[in-house]
Design a protein around this motif. Structure first.
Motif, PDB file in Angstrom:
ATOM      1  N   ARG A  46       0.835  -1.210   0.000  1.00  0.00           N
ATOM      2  CA  ARG A  46       0.000   0.000   0.000  1.00  0.00           C
ATOM      3  C   ARG A  46       0.864   1.252   0.000  1.00  0.00           C
ATOM      4  O   ARG A  46       0.582   2.224  -0.714  1.00  0.00           O
ATOM      5  CB  ARG A  46      -0.919   0.017   1.229  1.00  0.00           C
ATOM      6  N   LEU A  47       1.919   1.257   0.804  1.00  0.00           N
ATOM      7  CA  LEU A  47       2.785   2.437   0.884  1.00  0.00           C
ATOM      8  C   LEU A  47       3.533   2.663  -0.432  1.00  0.00           C
ATOM      9  O   LEU A  47       3.727   3.808  -0.839  1.00  0.00           O
ATOM     10  CB  LEU A  47       3.752   2.299   2.058  1.00  0.00           C
ATOM     11  N   ARG A  48       3.932   1.586  -1.092  1.00  0.00           N
ATOM     12  CA  ARG A  48       4.564   1.737  -2.413  1.00  0.00           C
ATOM     13  C   ARG A  48       3.576   2.333  -3.415  1.00  0.00           C
ATOM     14  O   ARG A  48       3.941   3.172  -4.236  1.00  0.00           O
ATOM     15  CB  ARG A  48       5.061   0.389  -2.926  1.00  0.00           C
ATOM     16  N   ALA A  49       2.332   1.889  -3.332  1.00  0.00           N
ATOM     17  CA  ALA A  49       1.309   2.390  -4.260  1.00  0.00           C
ATOM     18  C   ALA A  49       1.055   3.882  -4.063  1.00  0.00           C
ATOM     19  O   ALA A  49       0.941   4.627  -5.037  1.00  0.00           O
ATOM     20  CB  ALA A  49       0.010   1.601  -4.100  1.00  0.00           C
ATOM     21  N   VAL A  50       0.975   4.328  -2.814  1.00  0.00           N
ATOM     22  CA  VAL A  50       0.710   5.759  -2.584  1.00  0.00           C
ATOM     23  C   VAL A  50       1.939   6.607  -2.877  1.00  0.00           C
ATOM     24  O   VAL A  50       1.806   7.802  -3.125  1.00  0.00           O
ATOM     25  CB  VAL A  50       0.181   6.054  -1.158  1.00  0.00           C
TER      26      VAL A  50
END
Length: 85
Positions: A46-50
């Motif tokens: 999720r953090l990579r996506a944001v």
């Protein structure tokens, strides 16, 4: 290995922005960065996506080069349309 702080800084986000985009509290992001909490593999995803740059940000960053290139090809009033999913 990329860290949570590396991802956030590379994206030019504050802890608050990263938290808002990922749906967790800012204190959780701070704990990940301080090493007092460890993100799950799903949270890292999720953090990579944001942290991925938004298309509008990339276009804004390169606005002058886009306009210059269009001008060299006799294009004026360039508009960019589209979406990503």
């Amino acid at each position: 290995m990329e860290t949570v702080v590396d991802l956030r800084l590379a994206a030019g986000l504050t802890q608050a922005e990263s938290a808002a985009r990922s749906g967790v509290a800012r204190s959780v992001i701070a704990a990940y960065e301080a090493g007092t909490r460890r993100p799950s593999p799903m949270m890292l995803t999720r953090l990579r996506a944001v942290a991925r740059p938004r298309p509008s940000g990339v276009v804004a960053k390169h606005r002058d080069q886009i306009i210059a290139l269009a001008s060299r090809h006799k294009a004026h009033r360039v508009r960019i349309f589209g979406s990503t999913s």
